[in-house]
Scaffold this motif. Structure first.
Motif, PDB file in Angstrom:
ATOM      1  N   UNK A   1     -16.911  19.219 -22.369  1.00  0.00           N
ATOM      2  CA  UNK A   1     -17.946  18.969 -21.372  1.00  0.00           C
ATOM      3  C   UNK A   1     -17.769  17.574 -20.788  1.00  0.00           C
ATOM      4  N   UNK A   2     -16.934  16.759 -21.421  1.00  0.00           N
ATOM      5  CA  UNK A   2     -16.658  15.410 -20.938  1.00  0.00           C
ATOM      6  C   UNK A   2     -15.312  15.329 -20.242  1.00  0.00           C
ATOM      7  N   UNK A   3     -15.155  14.272 -19.499  1.00  0.00           N
ATOM      8  CA  UNK A   3     -13.912  13.976 -18.787  1.00  0.00           C
ATOM      9  C   UNK A   3     -12.765  13.805 -19.785  1.00  0.00           C
ATOM     10  N   UNK A   4     -11.577  14.218 -19.383  1.00  0.00           N
ATOM     11  CA  UNK A   4     -10.414  14.117 -20.268  1.00  0.00           C
ATOM     12  C   UNK A   4     -10.178  12.681 -20.736  1.00  0.00           C
ATOM     13  N   UNK A   5     -10.218  11.732 -19.831  1.00  0.00           N
ATOM     14  CA  UNK A   5     -10.017  10.315 -20.161  1.00  0.00           C
ATOM     15  C   UNK A   5     -11.308   9.564 -19.873  1.00  0.00           C
ATOM     16  N   UNK A   6     -12.100   9.320 -20.930  1.00  0.00           N
ATOM     17  CA  UNK A   6     -13.362   8.596 -20.736  1.00  0.00           C
ATOM     18  C   UNK A   6     -13.505   7.423 -21.696  1.00  0.00           C
TER      19      UNK A   6
ATOM     20  N   UNK B   1      -4.804  30.698 -20.898  1.00  0.00           N
ATOM     21  CA  UNK B   1      -3.568  30.217 -21.527  1.00  0.00           C
ATOM     22  C   UNK B   1      -3.055  28.909 -20.931  1.00  0.00           C
ATOM     23  N   UNK B   2      -3.793  28.310 -20.050  1.00  0.00           N
ATOM     24  CA  UNK B   2      -3.379  27.087 -19.367  1.00  0.00           C
ATOM     25  C   UNK B   2      -3.223  25.915 -20.342  1.00  0.00           C
ATOM     26  N   UNK B   3      -2.220  25.081 -20.083  1.00  0.00           N
ATOM     27  CA  UNK B   3      -2.088  23.807 -20.790  1.00  0.00           C
ATOM     28  C   UNK B   3      -2.977  22.815 -20.052  1.00  0.00           C
ATOM     29  N   UNK B   4      -4.069  22.405 -20.672  1.00  0.00           N
ATOM     30  CA  UNK B   4      -5.062  21.559 -20.015  1.00  0.00           C
ATOM     31  C   UNK B   4      -4.736  20.066 -20.099  1.00  0.00           C
ATOM     32  N   UNK B   5      -3.701  19.705 -20.834  1.00  0.00           N
ATOM     33  CA  UNK B   5      -3.356  18.292 -20.955  1.00  0.00           C
ATOM     34  C   UNK B   5      -3.043  17.697 -19.595  1.00  0.00           C
ATOM     35  N   UNK B   6      -3.589  16.510 -19.353  1.00  0.00           N
ATOM     36  CA  UNK B   6      -3.360  15.757 -18.111  1.00  0.00           C
ATOM     37  C   UNK B   6      -3.775  16.526 -16.862  1.00  0.00           C
ATOM     38  N   UNK B   7      -4.830  17.334 -16.948  1.00  0.00           N
ATOM     39  CA  UNK B   7      -5.291  18.093 -15.786  1.00  0.00           C
ATOM     40  C   UNK B   7      -6.583  17.539 -15.185  1.00  0.00           C
TER      41      UNK B   7
END
Length: 182
Positions: free
Chosen positions: A117-122, A83-89
């Motif tokens: 499977x990729x980085x959040x900011x790529x 249930x985690x908010x993954x934004x900006x993690x």
């Protein structure tokens, strides 16, 4: 977001709905638990100190040669992954060479407990997706990527029967419900 399964249509300009790809929905799968490695210095514009990565060292030699699906559970593996908010993690991600190795090992269906499977900011490059699908070299309609799964800690690293089911949506990604049976 929710657990979802993607086709190569996630990258391509052509429409390749995931609901039209599979002719069967049960696969021999292997569950492996990976401890992502934290970078202690900047490596590139996108790979920064503090990133958690899954590279060749963490994958090589762990994949059984007769499986069609690989299920990656990362540590730590607390129940809040569900249930985690993954934004900006800045979640752990696969390096492209690890994704290519998984592909070259014969894996058709890659499942992971991270949002991607990729980085959040790529910068939109999606290098691990590209490596797993061998995209831009081909349109690989035989492989899928499923993200945001959850595998409890009491499920041991081993071989399982995977049921990969998803919604009948005409889209490059679809909500899905992968189930492991032993």
């Amino acid at each position: 977001n929710c657990t979802h399964t993607e086709s190569v249509g996630h990258l391509s300009r052509e429409v390749h709905p995931v609901n039209q790809l599979l002719k069967k929905y049960h696969f021999l799968a292997q569950l492996i638990t990976i401890n992502p490695i934290q970078l202690d210095s900047d490596v590139s514009e996108f790979e920064k100190k503090g990133d958690f990565q899954i590279g060749m060292k963490e994958i090589k030699g762990k994949i059984n040669s007769n499986v069609e699906a690989l299920v990656i559970r990362t540590t730590p593996n607390s129940i809040d992954k569900k249930s985690r908010d993954h934004n900006d993690t800045n979640w752990p991600y696969l390096l492209p060479e690890a994704a290519k190795y998984i592909r070259d090992s014969g894996i058709k269906h890659l499942l992971i407990d991270q949002p991607s499977i990729d980085k959040e900011e790529d910068g939109g490059s999606l290098l691990a997706h590209r490596a797993f699908w061998n995209y831009d070299n081909e349109i690989d309609l035989s492989r899928t990527i499923t993200e945001l799964i959850y595998v409890p800690n009491n499920v041991l690293d081993d071989l399982y029967l995977l049921n990969l089911s998803f919604s009948n949506l005409e889209n490059d990604a679809s909500p899905s419900r992968p189930l492991l049976f032993n």
